[in-house]
Enzyme design. Structure first.
Site, PDB file in Angstrom:
ATOM      1  N   GLU A  65      42.513  50.052  33.246  1.00 40.71           N
ATOM      2  CA  GLU A  65      43.663  49.955  34.145  1.00 40.71           C
ATOM      3  C   GLU A  65      44.963  50.300  33.427  1.00 40.71           C
ATOM      4  OE1 GLU A  65      47.163  48.625  35.973  1.00 40.71           O
ATOM      5  OE2 GLU A  65      46.394  47.584  34.212  1.00 40.71           O
ATOM      6  N   ASP A  76      39.990  45.879  30.657  1.00 39.48           N
ATOM      7  CA  ASP A  76      40.461  46.466  29.401  1.00 39.48           C
ATOM      8  C   ASP A  76      41.603  45.636  28.812  1.00 39.48           C
ATOM      9  OD1 ASP A  76      41.911  47.278  31.702  1.00 39.48           O
ATOM     10  OD2 ASP A  76      42.844  48.930  30.611  1.00 39.48           O
TER      11      ASP A  76
END
Length: 395
Positions: free
Chosen positions: A139, A81
């Site tokens: 995350e 991400d």
């Protein structure tokens, strides 16, 4: 076989760089990584491996590589991400999405692991055991993706786990390690103070929420200095104090939000207890009502000493032109949801130097001008590849 793997990875360095640049140009925020996840899943199509998509609470992907010989199960993880940051780094593969950037290096993590995984697939007949590749979503934003992957049982059969993070704390070619507590844990809190408003000319007819909240802010700053063991680390940050109103009106309610960091579980418990105690004390002292929300996000990241020693020894003994230095890194203050994996499974999370060439003071992760030396991709792939191959051979 390790030497053969190193040669394979060297020949595919340009592929790693191309993948990283594609991902860098097309970043997606946590829990919104649909196209990134599709790109990753498509990479594994036709390679004869088990692929599980939508793993956990988002777009996680689990790829299982079954070796040709019996052995233990090892997991490798990379996150994918990006962050809500507008890129200011002047690179030819700059983010195409306004306000979104791979400012933490997750594009690099994914690129190295894709090529490493594919190389391991080609060598699977020589692998002792099974390798699970975790391409993890989200995350950056709590509750993160790691905890949900653990809770869903994807790692119930895993014996050990490894991962890396690129950090501009050393040049490419340097691999850092740290045993024991390595990253801080993190918690979030919000305090709503309900009092009773009134006119600024008649304070005796009101109960000022701003005054009560201000005392909370002051008292909270004594937790670390007077309640936490000075040999441990804790941080209490008041990031928001929402008390805006009219200059001549006594506020009836305010909201305070804060960020907590702690080096270990004992410090976590001390800070949590003290935040709650102070909130109750404010109620008694000022006659207000305090509504406290306290949410632990990520636990402290604890690297298994035995596994970390194995990583350091393996890499110190490898004779490779691209892996130039193995050194112990200091404890780091950020948080990382890889910690959830390490709570369940012994393993080690280590670091890959990525300081751009010729730069003395690099921009750190999460900065809009964050850049990496792409030589670190090959270093990451070789380091993790050597660790997993040697671990399975020794198990």
């Amino acid at each position: 076989m390790v030497e053969q793997l190193m040669d394979m990875l060297k020949k595919r360095e340009d592929e790693m760089i191309a993948i990283r640049r594609h991902l860098h140009e097309n970043p997606e925020l946590s829990f919104q990584e649909e196209k990134t996840a599709a790109y990753i899943a498509d990479f594994y199509q036709g390679k004869g491996v088990d692929i599980e998509t939508e793993a956990g609470n988002g777009h996680g992907i689990i790829v299982t590589i079954k070796g040709g010989k019996p052995g233990e199960v090892v997991a490798l993880r990379a996150d994918f991400d990006a962050l809500p940051i507008n890129e200011e780094a002047e690179v030819p593969f700059k983010s195409k999405r306004e306000g979104i950037m791979h400012a933490c290096g997750h594009d690099a993590h994914t690129a190295y692991l894709l090529v490493l995984a594919d190389s391991l697939i080609q060598l699977r007949e020589h692998i002792h055991g099974t390798i699970k590749i975790i391409h993890q979503h989200a995350e950056e934003v709590p509750p993160g993706g790691a905890k949900s992957i653990v809770e869903a049982g994807y790692l119930d059969d895993v014996d050990s786990i490894f991962g890396v993070h690129v950090l501009p704390m050393a040049p490419a070619g340097t691999v850092g390690y740290r045993s024991g507590y390595t990253f801080n844990g993190r918690a979030y809190f919000k305090l709503r103070v309900q009092a009773s408003g009134g006119h600024g000319s008649s304070p005796h007819k009101a109960n000022d929420a701003i005054v009560a909240g201000s005392y909370f802010v002051t008292a909270a700053q004594t937790i670390v200095s007077r309640r936490v063991d000075p040999l441990r680390t804790g941080v209490v940050t008041i990031g928001s104090f929402d008390g805006k109103g009219s200059f001549n009106v006594i506020k009836d309610s305010i909201e305070i939000e804060g960020d907590i960091r702690y080096s270990d579980n004992e410090t976590r418990d001390v800070i949590s207890k003290e935040i709650q105690r102070i909130a109750k004390g404010i109620e008694e002292t000022f006659g207000v009502i305090c509504e406290l929300t306290y949410e632990p996000d990520y636990p402290p990241l604890y690297n298994d000493p035995e596994m970390t020693a194995f990583v350091a020894d393996t890499l110190k003994n490898i004779d490779d032109v691209d892996i130039k230095e193995i050194k112990e890194f200091p404890r780091l203050s950020p948080s990382e949801d890889f910690a959830f994996y390490l709570e369940k499974i012994p393993g080690s999370y280590f670091f890959i130097g990525c300081t751009p060439k010729g730069v003395e003071e690099p921009y750190f992760n999460h900065h809009p001008k964050f850049e990496i030396d792409e030589d670190c991709l090959l270093v990451a792939a070789k380091s993790v590849g050597a660790v997993v191959f040697n671990f399975l051979d020794a198990s």
